[in-house]
Motif scaffolding. Structure first.
Motif, PDB file in Angstrom:
ATOM      1  N   LEU A 263       0.847  -1.192   0.000  1.00 25.63           N
ATOM      2  CA  LEU A 263       0.000   0.000   0.000  1.00 25.63           C
ATOM      3  C   LEU A 263       0.880   1.238   0.000  1.00 25.63           C
ATOM      4  CD1 LEU A 263      -2.672  -1.023   2.661  1.00 25.63           C
ATOM      5  CD2 LEU A 263      -2.995  -0.927   0.187  1.00 25.63           C
ATOM      6  N   GLN A 264       0.471   2.246  -0.769  1.00 18.60           N
ATOM      7  CA  GLN A 264       1.210   3.502  -0.799  1.00 18.60           C
ATOM      8  C   GLN A 264       0.229   4.644  -1.012  1.00 18.60           C
ATOM      9  OE1 GLN A 264       4.866   3.549  -3.058  1.00 18.60           O
ATOM     10  NE2 GLN A 264       4.550   5.657  -3.707  1.00 18.60           N
ATOM     11  N   GLY A 265       0.365   5.683  -0.226  1.00 19.55           N
ATOM     12  CA  GLY A 265      -0.498   6.847  -0.362  1.00 19.55           C
ATOM     13  C   GLY A 265       0.286   8.129  -0.211  1.00 19.55           C
ATOM     14  N   GLN A 266      -0.141   9.160  -0.919  1.00 15.67           N
ATOM     15  CA  GLN A 266       0.537  10.454  -0.825  1.00 15.67           C
ATOM     16  C   GLN A 266      -0.483  11.578  -0.935  1.00 15.67           C
ATOM     17  OE1 GLN A 266       4.348  11.048  -2.826  1.00 15.67           O
ATOM     18  NE2 GLN A 266       3.612  12.987  -3.663  1.00 15.67           N
ATOM     19  N   TRP A 267      -0.327  12.565  -0.067  1.00 16.56           N
ATOM     20  CA  TRP A 267      -1.195  13.743  -0.062  1.00 16.56           C
ATOM     21  C   TRP A 267      -0.320  14.979  -0.024  1.00 16.56           C
ATOM     22  CZ3 TRP A 267      -1.839  17.281   4.150  1.00 16.56           C
ATOM     23  CH2 TRP A 267      -2.870  18.217   3.964  1.00 16.56           C
ATOM     24  N   THR A 268      -0.496  15.860  -0.994  1.00 18.81           N
ATOM     25  CA  THR A 268       0.298  17.077  -1.092  1.00 18.81           C
ATOM     26  C   THR A 268      -0.631  18.278  -1.194  1.00 18.81           C
ATOM     27  OG1 THR A 268       2.067  15.894  -2.256  1.00 18.81           O
ATOM     28  CG2 THR A 268       2.092  18.282  -2.392  1.00 18.81           C
ATOM     29  N   THR A 269      -0.321  19.299  -0.421  1.00 20.09           N
ATOM     30  CA  THR A 269      -1.149  20.505  -0.460  1.00 20.09           C
ATOM     31  C   THR A 269      -0.258  21.742  -0.415  1.00 20.09           C
ATOM     32  OG1 THR A 269      -2.995  21.675   0.592  1.00 20.09           O
ATOM     33  CG2 THR A 269      -1.434  20.582   2.050  1.00 20.09           C
ATOM     34  N   PRO A 270      -0.599  22.763  -1.189  1.00 17.47           N
ATOM     35  CA  PRO A 270       0.165  24.007  -1.116  1.00 17.47           C
ATOM     36  C   PRO A 270      -0.213  24.810   0.128  1.00 17.47           C
ATOM     37  CG  PRO A 270      -1.599  24.210  -2.720  1.00 17.47           C
ATOM     38  CD  PRO A 270      -1.620  22.782  -2.246  1.00 17.47           C
ATOM     39  N   THR A 271       0.738  25.582   0.628  1.00 19.41           N
ATOM     40  CA  THR A 271       0.498  26.458   1.766  1.00 19.41           C
ATOM     41  C   THR A 271       1.001  27.855   1.426  1.00 19.41           C
ATOM     42  OG1 THR A 271       2.641  26.037   2.794  1.00 19.41           O
ATOM     43  CG2 THR A 271       0.857  24.501   3.319  1.00 19.41           C
ATOM     44  N   SER A 272       0.822  28.771   2.355  1.00 25.42           N
ATOM     45  CA  SER A 272       1.280  30.136   2.126  1.00 25.42           C
ATOM     46  C   SER A 272       2.798  30.222   2.068  1.00 25.42           C
ATOM     47  CB  SER A 272       0.759  31.055   3.236  1.00 25.42           C
ATOM     48  OG  SER A 272       1.199  30.582   4.511  1.00 25.42           O
ATOM     49  N   TRP A 273       3.502  29.221   2.657  1.00 27.84           N
ATOM     50  CA  TRP A 273       4.965  29.259   2.655  1.00 27.84           C
ATOM     51  C   TRP A 273       5.591  28.239   1.714  1.00 27.84           C
ATOM     52  CZ3 TRP A 273       2.176  27.068   6.712  1.00 27.84           C
ATOM     53  CH2 TRP A 273       2.359  25.703   6.904  1.00 27.84           C
ATOM     54  N   GLY A 274       4.843  27.260   1.216  1.00 27.09           N
ATOM     55  CA  GLY A 274       5.402  26.254   0.329  1.00 27.09           C
ATOM     56  C   GLY A 274       4.433  25.104   0.138  1.00 27.09           C
ATOM     57  N   THR A 275       4.851  23.892   0.536  1.00 28.18           N
ATOM     58  CA  THR A 275       4.005  22.710   0.419  1.00 28.18           C
ATOM     59  C   THR A 275       4.152  21.830   1.650  1.00 28.18           C
ATOM     60  OG1 THR A 275       5.729  21.419  -0.691  1.00 28.18           O
ATOM     61  CG2 THR A 275       4.195  22.651  -2.110  1.00 28.18           C
TER      62      THR A 275
ATOM     63  N   GLY B 106      13.920  22.650   2.899  1.00 30.68           N
ATOM     64  CA  GLY B 106      13.052  21.484   2.949  1.00 30.68           C
ATOM     65  C   GLY B 106      13.335  20.656   4.194  1.00 30.68           C
ATOM     66  N   ALA B 107      12.322  20.012   4.725  1.00 23.88           N
ATOM     67  CA  ALA B 107      12.498  19.177   5.919  1.00 23.88           C
ATOM     68  C   ALA B 107      11.510  18.021   5.870  1.00 23.88           C
ATOM     69  CB  ALA B 107      12.300  19.998   7.191  1.00 23.88           C
ATOM     70  N   GLY B 108      11.925  16.885   6.429  1.00 22.40           N
ATOM     71  CA  GLY B 108      11.058  15.713   6.465  1.00 22.40           C
ATOM     72  C   GLY B 108      11.306  14.884   7.711  1.00 22.40           C
ATOM     73  N   PHE B 109      10.250  14.261   8.214  1.00 22.24           N
ATOM     74  CA  PHE B 109      10.339  13.408   9.405  1.00 22.24           C
ATOM     75  C   PHE B 109       9.660  12.087   9.082  1.00 22.24           C
ATOM     76  CE2 PHE B 109       8.796  11.752  13.461  1.00 22.24           C
ATOM     77  CZ  PHE B 109       9.949  11.823  14.234  1.00 22.24           C
ATOM     78  N   THR B 110      10.350  10.966   9.332  1.00 26.14           N
ATOM     79  CA  THR B 110       9.849   9.644   8.963  1.00 26.14           C
ATOM     80  C   THR B 110       9.782   8.733  10.184  1.00 26.14           C
ATOM     81  OG1 THR B 110      10.802   9.825   6.748  1.00 26.14           O
ATOM     82  CG2 THR B 110      10.219   7.620   7.499  1.00 26.14           C
TER      83      THR B 110
ATOM     84  N   THR C  81      11.601   3.208  14.693  1.00 25.26           N
ATOM     85  CA  THR C  81      12.685   4.181  14.625  1.00 25.26           C
ATOM     86  C   THR C  81      12.191   5.441  13.926  1.00 25.26           C
ATOM     87  OG1 THR C  81      13.513   3.301  12.521  1.00 25.26           O
ATOM     88  CG2 THR C  81      14.449   2.382  14.545  1.00 25.26           C
ATOM     89  N   PHE C  82      12.962   6.527  14.092  1.00 31.80           N
ATOM     90  CA  PHE C  82      12.591   7.819  13.518  1.00 31.80           C
ATOM     91  C   PHE C  82      13.784   8.398  12.760  1.00 31.80           C
ATOM     92  CE2 PHE C  82      10.363   7.188  17.541  1.00 31.80           C
ATOM     93  CZ  PHE C  82       9.038   7.247  17.118  1.00 31.80           C
ATOM     94  N   ASP C  83      13.491   9.000  11.593  1.00 29.44           N
ATOM     95  CA  ASP C  83      14.521   9.618  10.766  1.00 29.44           C
ATOM     96  C   ASP C  83      14.181  11.092  10.530  1.00 29.44           C
ATOM     97  OD1 ASP C  83      15.493   7.016  10.563  1.00 29.44           O
ATOM     98  OD2 ASP C  83      14.509   6.674   8.624  1.00 29.44           O
ATOM     99  N   LEU C  84      15.211  11.890  10.289  1.00 27.06           N
ATOM    100  CA  LEU C  84      15.017  13.313  10.012  1.00 27.06           C
ATOM    101  C   LEU C  84      15.878  13.707   8.821  1.00 27.06           C
ATOM    102  CD1 LEU C  84      13.888  16.120  10.892  1.00 27.06           C
ATOM    103  CD2 LEU C  84      15.965  16.377  12.275  1.00 27.06           C
ATOM    104  N   GLN C  85      15.316  14.555   7.961  1.00 36.07           N
ATOM    105  CA  GLN C  85      16.054  15.027   6.797  1.00 36.07           C
ATOM    106  C   GLN C  85      15.806  16.521   6.618  1.00 36.07           C
ATOM    107  OE1 GLN C  85      14.779  14.046   2.644  1.00 36.07           O
ATOM    108  NE2 GLN C  85      16.724  12.953   2.565  1.00 36.07           N
ATOM    109  N   VAL C  86      16.890  17.297   6.444  1.00 35.69           N
ATOM    110  CA  VAL C  86      16.808  18.740   6.212  1.00 35.69           C
ATOM    111  C   VAL C  86      17.678  19.064   5.005  1.00 35.69           C
ATOM    112  CG1 VAL C  86      17.206  21.040   7.162  1.00 35.69           C
ATOM    113  CG2 VAL C  86      16.478  19.181   8.672  1.00 35.69           C
ATOM    114  N   SER C  87      17.154  19.887   4.082  1.00 35.16           N
ATOM    115  CA  SER C  87      17.906  20.244   2.879  1.00 35.16           C
ATOM    116  C   SER C  87      17.769  21.734   2.602  1.00 35.16           C
ATOM    117  CB  SER C  87      17.413  19.439   1.672  1.00 35.16           C
ATOM    118  OG  SER C  87      16.056  19.747   1.394  1.00 35.16           O
ATOM    119  N   TYR C  88      18.760  22.259   1.885  1.00 36.56           N
ATOM    120  CA  TYR C  88      18.738  23.679   1.523  1.00 36.56           C
ATOM    121  C   TYR C  88      19.344  23.836   0.137  1.00 36.56           C
ATOM    122  CZ  TYR C  88      19.336  28.730   1.802  1.00 36.56           C
ATOM    123  OH  TYR C  88      19.274  30.081   1.560  1.00 36.56           O
TER     124      TYR C  88
END
Length: 356
Positions: free
Chosen positions: A202-214, A264-268, A291-298
């Motif tokens: 199973l795989q699902g993805q939801w993306t929405t725009p915001t005032s600062w990005g997505t 950009g930032a992500g938490f898994t 477990t938990f992962d973190l990703q930050v990009s610039y």
């Protein structure tokens, strides 16, 4: 290939000819059906093969040994043949899959996308050595073990083995010839093992725009219904699901990510369901693992396309430095299950990359 606006049918085949293994035909059939806007159904069925590698065919280090019978009920000596086998054939598999995909619109990056894929794979003729422990308390003369156990071998067969240059141990050829043997147990590699697995991805993805990005929420999960193995053609399938060094019925990953201009930032979150250690006596539970992962990009140097340019990225795997669940791993003499866990702990990675 046959197709229309609603469906497409594709058939393919491959013929392979090997100087050592003969030949094999590998067919494949695939279907795509698009009954409504946003909906797609995909189905496929086919076969695949894997040829033996060269070390598996090398018999120069095979051994012939004499030892007591592995079963208490059958008192006496047996002759073991161990090592590789030059007559191995290719392994085979039949695989079938059915997938349903729904997206909220037809753009390349839909706001909502859900995928579900059911699969079934049947591996046959797998190359493995017989597992002597499977005999257990059974008799050597059970039909289940007839593929690798020869009861009461003939004098000619015994003489062939005893005079072999691969006779190993302190026993001499003359001593070997003078013995009486209940059986010859052939533990060389062979194409007898079978494995079946069935499950749902199973795989699902939801993306929405915001005032600062997505903001994007993504989930990937696998649920295994069946994972069973049999070591010989005459044996029955034995379920290995939710046991050590085998498939776990449930694994899932959920990620929340966001972008803000060039940042950009992500938490898994990663989850593996618990299972049982059936080798230890008594059997014991093996805990689930989260477990938990973190990703930050610039983006250092932006370009016309937002996904291109120089990007610096920091990722942290297993933020809490969580140890894998303890397992008395009799296979590798380790304290964890190497098929279902990673002992590295917290891992920090700093990278610089660019796309073209």
């Amino acid at each position: 290939v046959c197709s229309s606006d609603l469906w497409e049918l594709a058939a393919a085949g491959r013929y392979e000819d090997y100087s050592d293994f003969g030949h094999a035909a590998v067919p494949r059939l695939a279907l795509r059906w698009t009954p409504l806007s946003g909906w797609r159904f995909l189905g496929s069925i086919g076969q695949s093969i894997r040829t033996p590698n060269l070390p598996d065919l090398n018999t120069s280090r095979n051994t012939v040994t004499v030892a007591p019978s592995p079963t208490v009920s059958d008192a006496g000596n047996v002759i073991y043949i161990s090592g590789h086998y030059s007559g191995l054939k290719e392994e085979g598999a039949t695989n079938a899959a059915l997938e349903a995909i729904w997206s909220s619109d037809s753009s390349p990056d839909p706001a909502i996308r859900i995928e579900a894929q059911a699969y079934a794979i049947d591996y046959y003729g797998r190359i493995q050595a017989p597992d002597l422990s499977e005999i257990g308390t059974h008799s050597l003369f059970s039909p289940t073990f007839s593929s690798f156990v020869t009861p009461y071998p003939s004098a000619t067969y015994v003489a062939q083995l005893c005079r072999s240059p691969q006779l190993y141990g302190k026993i001499t050829a003359a001593q070997c010839l003078a013995g009486h043997y209940l059986a010859v147990i052939d533990l060389r590699l062979e194409n007898n093992d079978s494995l079946v697995t069935q499950g749902l991805d199973l795989q699902g993805q939801w993306t929405t725009p915001t005032s600062w990005g997505t903001i994007t929420v993504k989930e990937i999960g696998t649920y295994v219904f069946r994972y069973a193995d049999k070591s010989t053609h005459t044996a029955s399938f034995e379920s290995l699901l939710n046991t050590q060094n085998s498939a776990i019925n449930l694994q899932a990953h959920a990620t929340v990510s966001t972008t803000w201009e060039r940042l950009g930032a992500g938490f898994t979150t990663n989850f593996s369901h618990g299972y049982r250690d059936v080798v230890s006596k008594p059997t014991r539970p093996v805990a689930s693992w989260t477990t938990f992962d973190l990703q930050v990009s610039y983006v250092l140097v932006p370009e016309a396309r937002p996904d291109h340019g120089w990007v610096v990225e920091l990722s942290v795997q297993n933020i809490k430095n969580s140890n894998p669940p303890f397992l008395i791993n009799y296979v590798e003499r380790l304290g964890y299950d190497e098929e279902n866990a990673d002992p590295l702990g917290r891992v920090l990675t700093l990278s610089l990359h660019k796309k073209w």
